[in-house]
Design an enzyme around this catalytic site. Sequence first.
Site, PDB file in Angstrom:
ATOM      1  N   ASN A   1      -1.457   2.288   6.460  1.00 46.79           N
ATOM      2  CA  ASN A   1      -0.723   0.995   5.869  1.00 46.79           C
ATOM      3  C   ASN A   1      -0.585   0.108   7.093  1.00 46.79           C
ATOM      4  O   ASN A   1      -0.235   0.603   8.111  1.00 46.79           O
ATOM      5  CB  ASN A   1       0.553   1.443   5.318  1.00 46.79           C
ATOM      6  CG  ASN A   1       0.400   2.091   3.948  1.00 46.79           C
ATOM      7  OD1 ASN A   1      -0.546   1.870   3.379  1.00 46.79           O
ATOM      8  ND2 ASN A   1       1.516   2.379   3.392  1.00 46.79           N
ATOM      9  N   GLY A   2      -0.564  -0.978   6.906  1.00 45.22           N
ATOM     10  CA  GLY A   2      -0.065  -1.933   7.925  1.00 45.22           C
ATOM     11  C   GLY A   2      -1.389  -3.097   8.347  1.00 45.22           C
ATOM     12  O   GLY A   2      -2.273  -3.074   7.528  1.00 45.22           O
TER      13      GLY A   2
ATOM     14  N   LYS B   1       5.301  -4.142  -4.443  1.00 48.29           N
ATOM     15  CA  LYS B   1       6.935  -3.953  -4.303  1.00 48.29           C
ATOM     16  C   LYS B   1       7.563  -4.009  -2.980  1.00 48.29           C
ATOM     17  O   LYS B   1       8.462  -4.905  -2.607  1.00 48.29           O
ATOM     18  CB  LYS B   1       7.195  -2.446  -4.622  1.00 48.29           C
ATOM     19  CG  LYS B   1       8.696  -2.117  -4.864  1.00 48.29           C
ATOM     20  CD  LYS B   1       9.303  -2.929  -5.775  1.00 48.29           C
ATOM     21  CE  LYS B   1      10.845  -2.699  -6.026  1.00 48.29           C
ATOM     22  NZ  LYS B   1      11.322  -3.311  -6.831  1.00 48.29           N
TER      23      LYS B   1
ATOM     24  N   GLU C   1      16.652 -17.409  -8.899  1.00 47.51           N
ATOM     25  CA  GLU C   1      16.135 -15.852  -9.185  1.00 47.51           C
ATOM     26  C   GLU C   1      15.588 -15.798 -10.735  1.00 47.51           C
ATOM     27  O   GLU C   1      14.458 -15.100 -10.782  1.00 47.51           O
ATOM     28  CB  GLU C   1      17.151 -14.910  -8.997  1.00 47.51           C
ATOM     29  CG  GLU C   1      16.822 -13.642  -9.559  1.00 47.51           C
ATOM     30  CD  GLU C   1      16.011 -12.910  -8.608  1.00 47.51           C
ATOM     31  OE1 GLU C   1      15.502 -11.809  -9.122  1.00 47.51           O
ATOM     32  OE2 GLU C   1      15.494 -13.254  -7.667  1.00 47.51           O
TER      33      GLU C   1
ATOM     34  N   TRP D   1      -2.970  -2.429  -1.858  1.00 46.84           N
ATOM     35  CA  TRP D   1      -2.889  -3.921  -1.857  1.00 46.84           C
ATOM     36  C   TRP D   1      -3.756  -4.630  -0.837  1.00 46.84           C
ATOM     37  O   TRP D   1      -3.359  -4.441   0.496  1.00 46.84           O
ATOM     38  CB  TRP D   1      -1.389  -4.122  -1.706  1.00 46.84           C
ATOM     39  CG  TRP D   1      -1.033  -5.434  -2.035  1.00 46.84           C
ATOM     40  CD1 TRP D   1      -0.807  -6.112  -3.150  1.00 46.84           C
ATOM     41  CD2 TRP D   1      -0.742  -6.676  -1.136  1.00 46.84           C
ATOM     42  NE1 TRP D   1      -0.416  -7.324  -3.447  1.00 46.84           N
ATOM     43  CE2 TRP D   1      -0.300  -7.808  -1.935  1.00 46.84           C
ATOM     44  CE3 TRP D   1      -0.862  -6.850   0.119  1.00 46.84           C
ATOM     45  CZ2 TRP D   1      -0.401  -8.922  -1.478  1.00 46.84           C
ATOM     46  CZ3 TRP D   1      -0.598  -8.083   0.710  1.00 46.84           C
ATOM     47  CH2 TRP D   1      -0.562  -9.244  -0.120  1.00 46.84           C
TER      48      TRP D   1
ATOM     49  N   LYS E   1      11.784 -14.391 -11.506  1.00 49.22           N
ATOM     50  CA  LYS E   1      11.464 -13.288 -12.160  1.00 49.22           C
ATOM     51  C   LYS E   1      10.297 -13.750 -13.304  1.00 49.22           C
ATOM     52  O   LYS E   1       9.548 -12.891 -13.518  1.00 49.22           O
ATOM     53  CB  LYS E   1      12.622 -12.649 -12.894  1.00 49.22           C
ATOM     54  CG  LYS E   1      12.816 -11.439 -13.101  1.00 49.22           C
ATOM     55  CD  LYS E   1      12.489 -10.371 -11.784  1.00 49.22           C
ATOM     56  CE  LYS E   1      13.422 -10.931 -10.852  1.00 49.22           C
ATOM     57  NZ  LYS E   1      12.961 -10.718  -9.484  1.00 49.22           N
TER      58      LYS E   1
ATOM     59  N   ARG F   1       3.389  -0.058  -5.117  1.00 51.14           N
ATOM     60  CA  ARG F   1       3.040  -0.501  -3.801  1.00 51.14           C
ATOM     61  C   ARG F   1       1.695  -1.226  -3.474  1.00 51.14           C
ATOM     62  O   ARG F   1       1.373  -1.573  -2.375  1.00 51.14           O
ATOM     63  CB  ARG F   1       3.081   0.485  -2.603  1.00 51.14           C
ATOM     64  CG  ARG F   1       4.769   1.040  -2.467  1.00 51.14           C
ATOM     65  CD  ARG F   1       4.900   2.045  -1.308  1.00 51.14           C
ATOM     66  NE  ARG F   1       4.367   1.464  -0.018  1.00 51.14           N
ATOM     67  CZ  ARG F   1       5.232   1.130   0.906  1.00 51.14           C
ATOM     68  NH1 ARG F   1       6.539   1.050   0.477  1.00 51.14           N
ATOM     69  NH2 ARG F   1       4.855   0.354   1.887  1.00 51.14           N
TER      70      ARG F   1
ATOM     71  N   HIS G   1      16.401 -35.944  -8.985  1.00 51.47           N
ATOM     72  CA  HIS G   1      15.842 -36.524  -7.932  1.00 51.47           C
ATOM     73  C   HIS G   1      14.306 -36.155  -7.895  1.00 51.47           C
ATOM     74  O   HIS G   1      13.811 -35.709  -6.779  1.00 51.47           O
ATOM     75  CB  HIS G   1      16.495 -36.105  -6.537  1.00 51.47           C
ATOM     76  CG  HIS G   1      17.983 -36.541  -6.453  1.00 51.47           C
ATOM     77  ND1 HIS G   1      18.166 -37.845  -6.195  1.00 51.47           N
ATOM     78  CD2 HIS G   1      18.997 -35.971  -6.797  1.00 51.47           C
ATOM     79  CE1 HIS G   1      19.504 -38.139  -6.321  1.00 51.47           C
ATOM     80  NE2 HIS G   1      20.207 -36.871  -6.675  1.00 51.47           N
TER      81      HIS G   1
ATOM     82  N   GLU H   1       6.821 -14.240 -11.854  1.00 51.50           N
ATOM     83  CA  GLU H   1       6.424 -12.936 -11.263  1.00 51.50           C
ATOM     84  C   GLU H   1       5.723 -12.311 -12.311  1.00 51.50           C
ATOM     85  O   GLU H   1       4.466 -11.777 -12.103  1.00 51.50           O
ATOM     86  CB  GLU H   1       7.430 -12.050 -10.570  1.00 51.50           C
ATOM     87  CG  GLU H   1       7.965 -12.476  -9.206  1.00 51.50           C
ATOM     88  CD  GLU H   1       8.975 -11.489  -8.746  1.00 51.50           C
ATOM     89  OE1 GLU H   1       8.940 -11.187  -7.599  1.00 51.50           O
ATOM     90  OE2 GLU H   1       9.792 -11.291  -9.485  1.00 51.50           O
TER      91      GLU H   1
ATOM     92  N   CYS I   1       0.740  -1.152   0.058  1.00 50.88           N
ATOM     93  CA  CYS I   1      -0.069   0.074  -0.060  1.00 50.88           C
ATOM     94  C   CYS I   1       0.877   1.240   0.063  1.00 50.88           C
ATOM     95  O   CYS I   1       1.942   1.199   0.342  1.00 50.88           O
ATOM     96  CB  CYS I   1      -1.193  -0.055   1.136  1.00 50.88           C
ATOM     97  SG  CYS I   1      -2.229  -1.330   1.121  1.00 50.88           S
TER      98      CYS I   1
END
Length: 603
Positions: A100-101, A598, A478, A74, A482, A27, A501, A485, A2
């Site tokens: 926010n929170g 983000k 990574e 968000w 990416k 955000r 395996h 995402e 947010c």
Amino acid sequence: MCGIIARIGADDGVDRLLGGLERLEYRGYDSAGIAVENGAGLAVQKCSGRVGDLVDSVEDSGVYGGIGIGHTRWSTHGPPTDDNAHPHTGATGEVAVVHNGVIENHAELRDELRDAGHEFTSDTDTEVIPHLFERHLADNDPEEAFRQAVRDLDGSYAIAAMVEGEDAVFAARQGSPLVLGVDDDEYFLASDVPAFLEHTDEVVYFEDDDVGVIRPDDVELSTLDGEAVERSSEVVSWDPDETGKGGYDHYMRKEIENQHVSLANGIEGRVSEEGEEPDLDEFPAGTFSGVERVQFVACGTSFHAAKYGTQLLNKAGVAAQAFRASEYDGSIPVDSDTLVVAVTQSGETADTLAALDRARRASARTVAVTNVMGSTAARTADDALFIRAGPEIGVAATKTFSSQVVALSLLSHRVSLDAAEEGPWDDPAAYYDALEALPNHVESVLDFETAEEVADRFLGSDAFFFIGRGLAYPVAIEGALKFKEITYEHAEGFAAGELKHGPLALVTPRTPVFTVVTGDDDETTVTNAQEAGTRGAPIVAVSPSDHKITDVADAHLPVPDTHPDLVGLLANVQLQLLSYHTADKLGRAIDKPRNLAKSVTVE
């Protein structure tokens, strides 16, 4: 998670509020809204959807005012609807709040307020705050009423609130970032500096339990108990132009292209004149004498960068582990001989901050490796090392990963020299020569990229596998992160030896295997790729052009031949480009991938 913006000034500030929200949309982009004081009461305009939808709504409504608050959301409590969008108001409409929170006791507070006759219109935890504020206004002035409302809350919060008829914004912080921007004739509040950077670069960071009353000509900061506090201002070195797209279609593409600049910034002045060891002003020789073990705590992309640092320290004989911050619990031994390195781009990642707090309570030495001066991690750790990547707006981290790896490489060398009296490399001068050439090598990857062709060739595959060994392993995982995402396609990263395996059962001719090799102990990785190839999987080599993996590969993403411990960073650039082009061809929202934001400031 947010984004909060507030603007406090004499003239109309609606454009500044909306501009701030546009710059904060990374955000959260489920819904957005603003509230302004225009002399005739509080005018609230909000809607589900993107900030652009709010801009259209505000233009149609003619909302104006010099003092206002805004929010882009968000979702945590309640789906993205008009009712759940911020700002929230109380029963009478005389208070508006953005937050926010997470308010942990919101259910109990809601029940208590309902019993007192309050009606609620949203599913959010935030809505209890304006109702509490209004209740306390009955017997108190606005500032004291705000304090009492905040005292009722348990959990994390960054709050900006307004009261009808008051030329002020009331603010408080606990566990969620909040920063004040100071200009000649106006003030700003925001969850991130880029929200107002084009207007001012002078900032004051709120700390936990701070309460602020910001008027057009005055700022008063105090503790929650009312004791006045002084917070010094800082000048942010970021260029306002860095927060724009600069002619690119997407922030992500701009930030991939900008990596050579951020890497050069991160290296500058940090290598000794002899070119054989790090020269870190923050950590002179001997700083880490007595360290017996190193623990990295991080999340997501930062965790993958931490894996890089772990392997370098282990090569030098220093016991090191990387932990996902959300799993860093009481079962993990930590003591005063432990160095805990918190890796967090924003410096505000909730799980990483919780892990950092646990380490500090166990008397461990702590270092934050972060991109943001003044962030919570930077202020609460014993020391901080800044990666100097500049602002990153795209939700998918790109330039910050490579900058984190470089910073962690320098830090790991310093720690290993102090703690084990040796470094990760037999020939450190060769490593540092290659490190200083790294920005130019990144530019060459960008100048002669082949990722778009490869993306087009494998578009529509059932799944995408990424494998690597040693320092190529964190690059592989990574690369997979990416890819998933921003493309929403199934992608997985594996240690190359683990492919046989279990995951090999998933391999088909529609499962390309991107094989990252660095030139260091690659024989088995080539064998692992061949094992997938004999099952029909297309093999894509991510390697220098003269590497033998190209003899068995169906496609190639080439990188310059450099020090084996840096090849992975060049491979990473190719994998970022692969993800970008694939997502672009699929029509994905590259800068704003679904369900993601983000800065993850909730646990």
